[in-house]
Design a protein around this motif. Structure first.
Motif, PDB file in Angstrom:
ATOM      1  N   UNK A  79       5.784  -3.269   3.926  1.00 35.37           N
ATOM      2  CA  UNK A  79       4.650  -2.669   3.244  1.00 35.37           C
ATOM      3  C   UNK A  79       3.385  -3.417   3.650  1.00 35.37           C
ATOM      4  N   UNK A  80       2.524  -2.751   4.415  1.00 40.62           N
ATOM      5  CA  UNK A  80       1.325  -3.353   4.970  1.00 40.62           C
ATOM      6  C   UNK A  80       0.102  -2.923   4.172  1.00 40.62           C
ATOM      7  N   UNK A  81      -0.588  -3.893   3.570  1.00 34.01           N
ATOM      8  CA  UNK A  81      -1.787  -3.583   2.808  1.00 34.01           C
ATOM      9  C   UNK A  81      -2.934  -3.311   3.778  1.00 34.01           C
ATOM     10  N   UNK A  82      -3.629  -2.203   3.563  1.00 34.71           N
ATOM     11  CA  UNK A  82      -4.752  -1.819   4.409  1.00 34.71           C
ATOM     12  C   UNK A  82      -6.042  -2.135   3.656  1.00 34.71           C
ATOM     13  N   UNK A  83      -6.932  -2.865   4.315  1.00 31.50           N
ATOM     14  CA  UNK A  83      -8.184  -3.279   3.698  1.00 31.50           C
ATOM     15  C   UNK A  83      -9.318  -2.341   4.104  1.00 31.50           C
ATOM     16  N   UNK A 116     -11.104  -5.537   0.107  1.00 30.82           N
ATOM     17  CA  UNK A 116     -10.430  -4.710  -0.897  1.00 30.82           C
ATOM     18  C   UNK A 116      -9.261  -3.951  -0.278  1.00 30.82           C
ATOM     19  N   UNK A 117      -8.106  -4.005  -0.934  1.00 30.55           N
ATOM     20  CA  UNK A 117      -6.950  -3.232  -0.490  1.00 30.55           C
ATOM     21  C   UNK A 117      -7.160  -1.794  -0.957  1.00 30.55           C
ATOM     22  N   UNK A 118      -7.061  -0.835  -0.022  1.00 34.34           N
ATOM     23  CA  UNK A 118      -7.293   0.567  -0.364  1.00 34.34           C
ATOM     24  C   UNK A 118      -6.000   1.376  -0.407  1.00 34.34           C
ATOM     25  N   UNK A 119      -4.960   0.889   0.291  1.00 36.23           N
ATOM     26  CA  UNK A 119      -3.687   1.603   0.310  1.00 36.23           C
ATOM     27  C   UNK A 119      -2.626   0.718   0.967  1.00 36.23           C
ATOM     28  N   UNK A 120      -1.422   1.267   1.065  1.00 36.06           N
ATOM     29  CA  UNK A 120      -0.329   0.609   1.767  1.00 36.06           C
ATOM     30  C   UNK A 120       0.211   1.591   2.797  1.00 36.06           C
ATOM     31  N   UNK A 121       0.513   1.094   3.986  1.00 35.88           N
ATOM     32  CA  UNK A 121       1.223   1.891   4.986  1.00 35.88           C
ATOM     33  C   UNK A 121       2.560   1.196   5.206  1.00 35.88           C
ATOM     34  N   UNK A 135       6.165 -15.594  15.400  1.00 38.45           N
ATOM     35  CA  UNK A 135       5.978 -14.248  14.883  1.00 38.45           C
ATOM     36  C   UNK A 135       4.494 -14.006  14.628  1.00 38.45           C
ATOM     37  N   UNK A 136       4.001 -12.861  15.081  1.00 38.06           N
ATOM     38  CA  UNK A 136       2.599 -12.527  14.897  1.00 38.06           C
ATOM     39  C   UNK A 136       2.336 -12.049  13.478  1.00 38.06           C
ATOM     40  N   UNK A 137       1.160 -12.339  12.989  1.00 38.82           N
ATOM     41  CA  UNK A 137       0.733 -11.851  11.679  1.00 38.82           C
ATOM     42  C   UNK A 137       0.208 -10.428  11.840  1.00 38.82           C
ATOM     43  N   UNK A 138       0.207  -9.683  10.739  1.00 44.06           N
ATOM     44  CA  UNK A 138      -0.258  -8.289  10.766  1.00 44.06           C
ATOM     45  C   UNK A 138      -1.685  -8.210  11.301  1.00 44.06           C
ATOM     46  N   UNK A 139      -2.565  -9.103  10.868  1.00 43.58           N
ATOM     47  CA  UNK A 139      -3.955  -9.072  11.324  1.00 43.58           C
ATOM     48  C   UNK A 139      -4.035  -9.270  12.833  1.00 43.58           C
ATOM     49  N   UNK A 140      -3.187 -10.141  13.391  1.00 50.07           N
ATOM     50  CA  UNK A 140      -3.173 -10.353  14.833  1.00 50.07           C
ATOM     51  C   UNK A 140      -2.689  -9.098  15.561  1.00 50.07           C
ATOM     52  N   UNK A 141      -1.695  -8.432  14.993  1.00 46.95           N
ATOM     53  CA  UNK A 141      -1.191  -7.184  15.593  1.00 46.95           C
ATOM     54  C   UNK A 141      -2.284  -6.124  15.544  1.00 46.95           C
ATOM     55  N   UNK A 142      -2.998  -6.028  14.429  1.00 44.65           N
ATOM     56  CA  UNK A 142      -4.102  -5.058  14.313  1.00 44.65           C
ATOM     57  C   UNK A 142      -5.153  -5.311  15.379  1.00 44.65           C
TER      58      UNK A 142
END
Length: 166
Positions: free
Chosen positions: A132-136, A121-126, A1-8
């Motif tokens: 729930x994906x934390x956006x930096x 820094x986490x600025x929001x969640x999408x 399974x890919x991590x969110x950062x890898x998908x980004x």
């Protein structure tokens, strides 16, 4: 399974390339991406080419009033455009989902205008598909403008924040 950062990272690479569609399968997981702009650019010439061909007189009559309305809008937006381009970094949504300014309705927003942020820094969640994906922030700087509202649906690549980079 890919991590969110890898998908980004995959999303950024596909976005920056000339690839219009991308599919990745691994151990039962599948990721499929299509560029929305590529589909629209293919459809737009068809619509434009078919509209003027039947009647040339009507588009000319419609064209005279149309420039008057858009001319007023760019004049109002002109001050914002240079400000957003001058040393401001756009934090964009890496996916389609729901924008949340805080981790829960009871807690305060991660950031507000004027706050200093660091890359991590986490600025929001999408939220997408119950994840729930934390956006930096991606850069060090100061939040200048918040472009999305809490609970708003956001698209891939949609600007969420403007940050004045240090």
């Amino acid at each position: 399974m890919l991590k969110i950062q890898e998908i980004r990272e995959i999303i950024k690479l596909v976005d920056q390339s000339s690839i219009e569609e991308f599919t990745y399968e691994h151990e039962g997981s599948k990721i499929k991406m299509k560029k929305k702009d590529a589909i629209l650019s293919k459809q737009a010439p068809v619509v434009v080419a078919s509209a003027p061909a039947p009647e040339v007189a009507q588009p000319q009559a419609v064209a005279a009033p149309a420039p008057a309305a858009p001319a007023a809008q760019p004049a109002e937006e002109a001050p914002k455009a240079p400000a957003s381009d001058a040393n401001l970094h756009k934090i964009t949504s890496p996916m389609v989902g729901t924008f949340y300014a805080s981790s829960s309705p009871e807690s305060g927003a991660y950031v507000s205008v004027g706050d200093k942020v660091k890359k991590e820094s986490v600025v929001c969640i999408v939220e997408a598909m119950k994840l729930f994906n934390e956006i930096e922030a991606e850069v060090n700087g100061e939040i200048v403008e918040i472009l999305a509202e809490n609970g708003q649906l956001v698209e891939y690549g949609q600007p969420l924040f403007l940050v004045k980079a240090d």
